[in-house]
Design a protein around this motif. Sequence first.
Motif, PDB file in Angstrom:
ATOM      1  N   ILE A   1     -17.956 -52.020   0.070  1.00 49.52           N
ATOM      2  CA  ILE A   1     -18.687 -52.892   0.988  1.00 49.52           C
ATOM      3  C   ILE A   1     -19.912 -53.121   0.503  1.00 49.52           C
ATOM      4  O   ILE A   1     -20.672 -52.329   0.079  1.00 49.52           O
ATOM      5  CB  ILE A   1     -18.722 -52.302   2.493  1.00 49.52           C
ATOM      6  CG1 ILE A   1     -17.342 -52.124   2.952  1.00 49.52           C
ATOM      7  CG2 ILE A   1     -19.652 -53.185   3.122  1.00 49.52           C
ATOM      8  CD1 ILE A   1     -17.372 -51.140   4.260  1.00 49.52           C
ATOM      9  N   PRO A   2     -20.460 -54.509   0.318  1.00 54.89           N
ATOM     10  CA  PRO A   2     -21.601 -54.708  -0.332  1.00 54.89           C
ATOM     11  C   PRO A   2     -22.777 -54.290   0.573  1.00 54.89           C
ATOM     12  O   PRO A   2     -22.450 -54.131   1.801  1.00 54.89           O
ATOM     13  CB  PRO A   2     -21.691 -56.304  -0.414  1.00 54.89           C
ATOM     14  CG  PRO A   2     -20.631 -56.578   0.294  1.00 54.89           C
ATOM     15  CD  PRO A   2     -19.477 -55.563   0.657  1.00 54.89           C
TER      16      PRO A   2
ATOM     17  N   ARG B   1     -30.988 -63.204   3.490  1.00 56.52           N
ATOM     18  CA  ARG B   1     -29.620 -63.903   4.321  1.00 56.52           C
ATOM     19  C   ARG B   1     -29.338 -64.838   3.206  1.00 56.52           C
ATOM     20  O   ARG B   1     -27.881 -64.980   3.077  1.00 56.52           O
ATOM     21  CB  ARG B   1     -30.249 -64.265   5.445  1.00 56.52           C
ATOM     22  CG  ARG B   1     -29.108 -64.806   6.236  1.00 56.52           C
ATOM     23  CD  ARG B   1     -28.135 -63.599   6.797  1.00 56.52           C
ATOM     24  NE  ARG B   1     -26.743 -64.174   7.412  1.00 56.52           N
ATOM     25  CZ  ARG B   1     -25.645 -64.545   7.072  1.00 56.52           C
ATOM     26  NH1 ARG B   1     -25.435 -64.374   5.536  1.00 56.52           N
ATOM     27  NH2 ARG B   1     -24.741 -64.714   7.651  1.00 56.52           N
TER      28      ARG B   1
ATOM     29  N   HIS C   1     -28.140 -63.303  -0.284  1.00 55.76           N
ATOM     30  CA  HIS C   1     -26.945 -62.121  -0.347  1.00 55.76           C
ATOM     31  C   HIS C   1     -26.002 -62.327   0.986  1.00 55.76           C
ATOM     32  O   HIS C   1     -26.139 -61.242   1.770  1.00 55.76           O
ATOM     33  CB  HIS C   1     -27.683 -60.851  -0.356  1.00 55.76           C
ATOM     34  CG  HIS C   1     -28.665 -60.607  -1.606  1.00 55.76           C
ATOM     35  ND1 HIS C   1     -28.054 -60.429  -2.943  1.00 55.76           N
ATOM     36  CD2 HIS C   1     -29.931 -60.712  -1.387  1.00 55.76           C
ATOM     37  CE1 HIS C   1     -29.048 -60.653  -3.718  1.00 55.76           C
ATOM     38  NE2 HIS C   1     -30.279 -60.661  -3.222  1.00 55.76           N
ATOM     39  N   PRO C   2     -25.493 -63.339   0.909  1.00 59.17           N
ATOM     40  CA  PRO C   2     -24.595 -63.756   2.148  1.00 59.17           C
ATOM     41  C   PRO C   2     -23.233 -62.430   2.489  1.00 59.17           C
ATOM     42  O   PRO C   2     -23.274 -62.206   3.433  1.00 59.17           O
ATOM     43  CB  PRO C   2     -24.174 -65.035   2.191  1.00 59.17           C
ATOM     44  CG  PRO C   2     -23.987 -65.155   0.426  1.00 59.17           C
ATOM     45  CD  PRO C   2     -25.246 -64.396   0.137  1.00 59.17           C
ATOM     46  N   ASP C   3     -22.887 -61.799   1.332  1.00 59.18           N
ATOM     47  CA  ASP C   3     -21.781 -61.014   1.544  1.00 59.18           C
ATOM     48  C   ASP C   3     -22.301 -59.716   2.223  1.00 59.18           C
ATOM     49  O   ASP C   3     -21.767 -59.300   3.077  1.00 59.18           O
ATOM     50  CB  ASP C   3     -20.960 -60.741   0.132  1.00 59.18           C
ATOM     51  CG  ASP C   3     -20.245 -62.182  -0.243  1.00 59.18           C
ATOM     52  OD1 ASP C   3     -20.108 -62.883   0.473  1.00 59.18           O
ATOM     53  OD2 ASP C   3     -20.192 -62.170  -1.445  1.00 59.18           O
ATOM     54  N   ALA C   4     -23.508 -59.423   1.626  1.00 55.62           N
ATOM     55  CA  ALA C   4     -24.026 -57.858   2.177  1.00 55.62           C
ATOM     56  C   ALA C   4     -24.517 -58.259   3.684  1.00 55.62           C
ATOM     57  O   ALA C   4     -24.414 -57.315   4.402  1.00 55.62           O
ATOM     58  CB  ALA C   4     -24.995 -57.759   1.326  1.00 55.62           C
ATOM     59  N   CYS C   5     -25.049 -59.279   3.656  1.00 53.09           N
ATOM     60  CA  CYS C   5     -25.367 -59.642   5.329  1.00 53.09           C
ATOM     61  C   CYS C   5     -24.316 -59.739   6.137  1.00 53.09           C
ATOM     62  O   CYS C   5     -24.541 -59.180   7.439  1.00 53.09           O
ATOM     63  CB  CYS C   5     -26.469 -60.853   5.397  1.00 53.09           C
ATOM     64  SG  CYS C   5     -27.988 -60.624   4.386  1.00 53.09           S
ATOM     65  N   GLU C   6     -23.333 -60.246   5.842  1.00 55.93           N
ATOM     66  CA  GLU C   6     -22.262 -60.561   6.542  1.00 55.93           C
ATOM     67  C   GLU C   6     -21.436 -59.149   6.762  1.00 55.93           C
ATOM     68  O   GLU C   6     -21.023 -58.845   8.107  1.00 55.93           O
ATOM     69  CB  GLU C   6     -20.894 -61.408   6.124  1.00 55.93           C
ATOM     70  CG  GLU C   6     -21.418 -62.848   6.060  1.00 55.93           C
ATOM     71  CD  GLU C   6     -21.423 -63.459   7.212  1.00 55.93           C
ATOM     72  OE1 GLU C   6     -20.730 -62.972   8.190  1.00 55.93           O
ATOM     73  OE2 GLU C   6     -22.287 -64.353   7.750  1.00 55.93           O
ATOM     74  N   ALA C   7     -21.449 -58.319   5.940  1.00 56.93           N
ATOM     75  CA  ALA C   7     -20.983 -57.028   6.085  1.00 56.93           C
ATOM     76  C   ALA C   7     -21.684 -56.267   6.949  1.00 56.93           C
ATOM     77  O   ALA C   7     -21.260 -55.455   7.993  1.00 56.93           O
ATOM     78  CB  ALA C   7     -20.812 -56.211   4.529  1.00 56.93           C
TER      79      ALA C   7
END
Length: 318
Positions: free
Chosen positions: A5-6, A36, A39-45
Amino acid sequence: MPMKIPTLKLAKRIPEILREQPDHRFKARELAQLIRERHPDACEAKLHNSPSLSTERDLLQQIVAEIGSQRPAMQRACEEIRVTDGRPRQYYWATKSDAEEAGQENLEDVGEESATASGTRPKLSEADLYPLLGEFAYRELGVDAMRIDERKGTNSGAAGTNRWLYPDVVGFEDVTVDWDRDLKLCVSQTGDARARLWSFEVKLRLNRANVRECFFQCVSNSSWANSAYLVAVEIGDGTLKELRTLSQLHGIGVIQLDPENPTESQILIPTNVRSSVDWASCNRLLRANGDFRNFIKKVRQFYQTGDRPETWDLLPDD
């Protein structure tokens, strides 16, 4: 092998952003928005794995709060990171050539704060803060705010009892505001919550002498709400550490209100969002206080019509 998980790793990301634009000063919210975007992937996670986060606004506020809490550690690890002393704080990258100048600017900021403390800022009353909080809640949190006057409550005990029952300000948030119409209709049939109810206890200042009493007053009069915040203009040295300890135990958040620019107020400690409202407590409060009854009537109107009520006494004029 499970997928990794990022994570955001703010201690790494913030210096990267500041180093790219050494002459630019960023507010914490601006940094959060850049995080945001980059780093969309880490934020979504983070959004999907945190029970207390349900909207984009929640996510940004959480990142802002984490930037503030990690600031001392980031500055210790990277001496080029500078933060202005005034409110709202601004973050920037100081090169060696301008470090001396940056130090001088910080001294000037301290001087300005001292002048404010000595009386340059117009003297405020607690009542003056309610509309300012209302503006911040509306513009930055998407929350419609309303004043609850404890003096209108039935006096069922010793003098001062009502302040432990009623918060200064309550709020209503339509969590479906960005939802598709078909989804709204679907959720309206399931009976799931479509609104979040907020509670705010407001103080001019918090210090070591009053912090525990003020905090537990907020705990007492906000037990019914989804989200609860203790709000203050001034927070004394060492007090924030005590507030963080108490918040970990009781889930109350902390907002530092900027009276000169309310939209730049900061959530220093995010609240732990409760999944449900304590309706039994609401029933007790509305029977004893007309303001709280009017608040619940507005909530009922929303659930009956699906439309967000428009008449709130602490909304900004424009």
